[in-house]
Design an enzyme around this catalytic site. Sequence first.
Site, PDB file in Angstrom:
ATOM      1  N   HIS A 251       4.252   7.917  -0.448  1.00 49.11           N
ATOM      2  CA  HIS A 251       5.585   7.362  -0.234  1.00 49.11           C
ATOM      3  C   HIS A 251       6.215   6.839  -1.536  1.00 49.11           C
ATOM      4  O   HIS A 251       7.273   7.281  -1.958  1.00 49.11           O
ATOM      5  CB  HIS A 251       5.524   6.197   0.762  1.00 49.11           C
ATOM      6  CG  HIS A 251       4.906   6.511   2.077  1.00 49.11           C
ATOM      7  ND1 HIS A 251       5.505   7.296   3.039  1.00 49.11           N
ATOM      8  CD2 HIS A 251       3.717   6.097   2.612  1.00 49.11           C
ATOM      9  CE1 HIS A 251       4.719   7.360   4.107  1.00 49.11           C
ATOM     10  NE2 HIS A 251       3.633   6.647   3.871  1.00 49.11           N
TER      11      HIS A 251
HETATM   12  O1  RIB Z   1       6.111   2.965   5.108  1.00 50.19           O
HETATM   13  C1  RIB Z   1       5.548   3.229   3.850  1.00 50.19           C
HETATM   14  C2  RIB Z   1       5.747   2.072   2.935  1.00 50.19           C
HETATM   15  O2  RIB Z   1       5.106   0.932   3.472  1.00 50.19           O
HETATM   16  C3  RIB Z   1       5.101   2.289   1.555  1.00 50.19           C
HETATM   17  O3  RIB Z   1       5.827   1.590   0.589  1.00 50.19           O
HETATM   18  C4  RIB Z   1       3.761   1.675   1.712  1.00 50.19           C
HETATM   19  O4  RIB Z   1       3.217   1.220   0.469  1.00 50.19           O
HETATM   20  C5  RIB Z   1       4.082   0.509   2.597  1.00 50.19           C
HETATM   21  O5  RIB Z   1       4.589  -0.524   1.767  1.00 50.19           O
END
Ligand code: RIB
Length: 308
Positions: free
Chosen positions: A237
């Site tokens: 992500h």
């Molecule tokens: O939903 C994904 C996000 O939530 C990413 O930033 C992960 O590190 C968590 O913070």
Amino acid sequence: MAAPKIILDCDPGHDDAVAILLAAQHCDVLAITTVSGNAPLTLTTQNALLMCELAGLDIPVHAGADRPLLVPAAHAPRAHGATGLDGPPRPEVHRSEASNDAVGCIIETVRGHDDVWLVPVGPLTNIALAFRQAPDIVERLAGVSLMGGAIGPGNVTPTAEFNIWADPHAAQIVFATGAPLVRMAGLNLTHQLCVGPTETAALRTHGGAVSTFVADLFEFYLAGYRERAGLEAAPMHDPCAVLAVTRPDLFAFTARHVDVETDGTLTRGMTVADERPGTDASPNCEVAYSLDADAALALIVDAVCSYG
Ligand code: RIB
Ligand code: CA
């Protein structure tokens, strides 16, 4: 061309850890700021310091908000473990945070430099507080490239992605600022960029201390997705938000108006993008819809291996 100047606001977190390593290779990281999210603030701060010490990064880490603006603090131990960075043997951390005033650091850094990008990859609490305390900094920014939200299903609930859900009021403030250029890497985008056994093996083959540590992170992170969803792939992500600044050419963006639901029982934290053809809602962000995942993965693996 000079490397983009950024402040990376994060809640390490496995993918945040990779975002730190990637950002340090391709950006002028003026500061790392930490926020309560994947784990409590003390741990996300320790984890940011751990990554900087492991990789030999001379970047100040400033601790920020230990709770959201209004809702109770929530964490993600199922995805990241009790420490926020479960998996590898945990090295000793000798470094300390530069301050516990991440918001002040954001404000003073943006006031002191032109064209800074804010790259938040956790809940948006620090960013919202900085914008509220110092509205003048918004127009000084080159932009805000955030990992958060989703055009489509969420992860922490059917409708909401964790970063936005964890502090929906902060997210609403950030999306509403009309910052010169908000780029949104939501789950619809980040799930196109997954690491798996191939990338883990490449890091193990390289065999450096950092790549071995990240290979251990990947194995823990992958095990969670395998158990929860039967997948052999885990989304990277947070590195997407970094790459949206350093390599926007790898992405397809569409200008959209995005707002955040703060009160819905079933929809708290939902990012509502107006995708109606011919809508008269003026866009407030560039939503990333696709990317060149092969090129992005290669950049991530190369960045991690570049630490020796
Ligand atoms: O939903 C994904 C996000 O939530 C990413 O930033 C992960 O590190 C968590 O913070
Ligand atoms: Ca994160």
